[in-house]
Design an enzyme around this catalytic site. Structure first.
Site, short mmCIF file in Angstrom:
data_model
loop_
_atom_site.label_atom_id
_atom_site.label_comp_id
_atom_site.label_asym_id
_atom_site.label_seq_id
_atom_site.Cartn_x
_atom_site.Cartn_y
_atom_site.Cartn_z
CG ASP A 287 20.55 48.47 36.15
OD1 ASP A 287 20.13 47.32 36.34
OD2 ASP A 287 21.75 48.74 35.97
CD GLU B 25 23.66 54.24 33.09
OE1 GLU B 25 22.74 54.63 33.82
OE2 GLU B 25 24.49 53.40 33.44
CG HIS C 54 25.38 40.55 31.13
ND1 HIS C 54 26.14 41.48 30.47
CD2 HIS C 54 25.78 40.59 32.42
CE1 HIS C 54 27.00 42.03 31.34
NE2 HIS C 54 26.78 41.50 32.53
CB THR C 55 18.55 38.44 29.95
OG1 THR C 55 18.27 39.01 31.24
CG2 THR C 55 19.11 37.04 30.14
CG ASP C 56 19.43 44.61 30.44
OD1 ASP C 56 20.48 44.11 29.96
OD2 ASP C 56 19.44 45.61 31.19
N GLY D 164 27.35 47.78 42.03
CA GLY D 164 26.45 46.98 41.20
C GLY D 164 25.01 47.00 41.70
CG LEU D 165 23.84 47.07 45.32
CD1 LEU D 165 23.80 47.33 46.82
CD2 LEU D 165 23.14 45.75 44.99
CB SER E 207 26.58 65.43 45.06
OG SER E 207 27.01 64.22 45.65
C1 GAF Z 1 24.13 46.51 34.37
C2 GAF Z 1 23.34 47.17 33.27
F1 GAF Z 1 23.11 48.49 33.56
C3 GAF Z 1 22.00 46.48 33.03
O1 GAF Z 1 21.37 47.05 31.91
C4 GAF Z 1 22.17 44.97 32.86
O2 GAF Z 1 22.66 44.67 31.58
C5 GAF Z 1 23.07 44.41 33.96
O3 GAF Z 1 24.29 45.11 34.08
C6 GAF Z 1 23.40 42.95 33.71
O4 GAF Z 1 22.25 42.18 33.82
O5 GAF Z 1 23.48 46.67 35.61
#
Ligand code: GAF
Length: 385
Positions: A174, A162, A36-38, A126-127, A69
């Site tokens: 990501d 997105e 959650h820093t991005d 979450g990957l 798919s």
């Molecule tokens: C998700 C989001 F897509 C990323 O942008 C990032 O904020 C992440 O959560 C948390 O670090 O994967």
């Protein structure tokens, strides 16, 4: 199960009765540290996984896109009108339409195409299965259309798909990870400038392994909670008079916290500011080849996500605690939170024992058995031979 590239090719042949012109792959990612820093313009340190999404594709005349798919076996088809209206194509097809939209919006002549998708990246764990899909589709369309779009400009475009087409307010991590990562390295990304440094992350040489545990916890309100964390951070930055929380130095944290009246907001800020510093500290240690010493930073990151940012769930905390109790050097949730995966840095020889300890702890708490896999830093998106 057969190899993912072979499945994409076979899917293409059975859906369209011909061979694809090519195949493009993009990986899932784990984030070593920097959560959650991005979207706060800060620092992150993800690496790509060898689990991949593969798109087999060929051009087709006109502005039409047909997508098969393996997960649904139901082709999705859309034209320019649907692609040009954000949100119109829904479900997984929205990520594909979003990439077409973002390219067209940026002025590219996107070729019509038939695509077939197969993936080993687990969905909703979450990957970054969605970033992998966006990046593989983007690479396919760029190559099929001969578009001039260098790799360093692709993450922003995929992120726009997105954010603006699908409607998820995510940051740049990501898409950057799945496009720009290199084998054997973690990607140190400055999310404000998009400058990257490939940091050697040689687990084998250090006798270490990263164990990824899929908590299998249902994602509880993840989208709404993510958006609300982002809003709190932006409101805090504006209250502090800075462009983003990245601009609060860790040395000035106490002063900044003293200027905020709400305890929850203070904790959110403390997570982001200290997490940025933990990324910088981790990078320093890795640059110096001191891989085993990053463990405590990973564990501190987890505590900060659990107590200050409040984005973990009981299954995730149980996995971290059990991994640490079984001798992991460090462990933390990776990704956006409210479920998803935990990564643990372990001695290579003890990966099995740590995995067993997590499984045992889950059974004791009555949680569904977790999945685990050891991972190595893999390359980013590429065209397959
Ligand atoms: C998700 C989001 F897509 C990323 O942008 C990032 O904020 C992440 O959560 C948390 O670090 O994967």
């Amino acid at each position: 199960m057969t190899d993912v590239a072979a499945r994409a090719t076979a899917g293409f042949r059975s859906a369209y009765g011909q061979q694809p012109a090519g195949r493009w792959a993009a990986p899932g990612r784990a984030n070593l540290i920097g959560e959650h820093t991005d979207y706060n313009d800060g620092f992150v340190l993800p690496f790509a996984l060898s689990l991949r999404t593969v798109v087999a594709a060929s051009g087709q005349p006109g502005e039409r896109w047909t997508v098969w798919s393996e997960t649904t076996d139901q082709p999705v088809e859309f034209g320019a009108a649907e692609a040009d209206e954000p949100g119109r194509v829904t479900g997984w097809g929205g990520y594909v339409a979003g990439v077409v939209w973002a390219l067209r919006e940026a002025g590219y002549a996107v070729p019509g195409a038939r695509l077939a998708i197969a993936s080993d990246v687990p969905l909703g764990s979450g990957l970054s299965s969605s970033a992998a899909l966006e990046a593989a589709v983007l690479a396919a369309l760029v190559d099929l259309g001969g578009l001039d779009l260098p790799a360093e400009r692709r993450p922003r475009l995929a992120q726009r798909a997105e954010n603006s087409y699908v409607g998820a307010p995510t940051g740049i991590m990501d898409q950057s990870a799945v496009i720009r990562c290199r084998e054997g390295h973690a990607l140190f990304l400055d999310c404000r400038t998009e400058a990257v440094e490939h940091i050697p992350f040689d687990l084998d040489a250090a006798g270490l392994a990263v164990l990824v545990v899929d908590s299998r916890a249902p994602h509880r309100h993840a989208d709404g909670e993510y958006a609300s964390r982002r809003r709190s951070c932006e409101a805090a930055a504006s209250a502090l008079g800075v462009p983003a929380l990245r601009d609060v130095a860790v040395a000035d944290l106490d002063t900044a916290l003293g200027r905020l009246s709400d305890d929850e907001t203070r904790r959110r800020v403390r997570h982001v500011v200290t997490e940025d510093q933990r990324v910088l500290d981790t990078v320093e240690l890795l640059r110096a080849g001191r891989v085993r010493e990053i463990g405590p930073l990973l564990t501190a990151s987890h505590a900060s996500m659990r107590d200050d940012f409040e984005i973990t769930v009981p299954e995730i905390d149980t996995a971290v605690e059990a991994a640490l109790a079984a001798g992991a050097l460090g462990a933390r949730m990776t990704g956006g939170g409210f479920g998803g995966c935990v990564l643990a840095l372990v001695e290579a020889a003890s990966a099995g024992a740590v995995a067993d300890a997590v499984t045992h702890a889950y059974a004791e708490r009555g949680f569904a058995a977790p999945h685990h896999v050891t991972v190595l830093p893999a390359p980013g998106a590429t065209r397959l031979p």
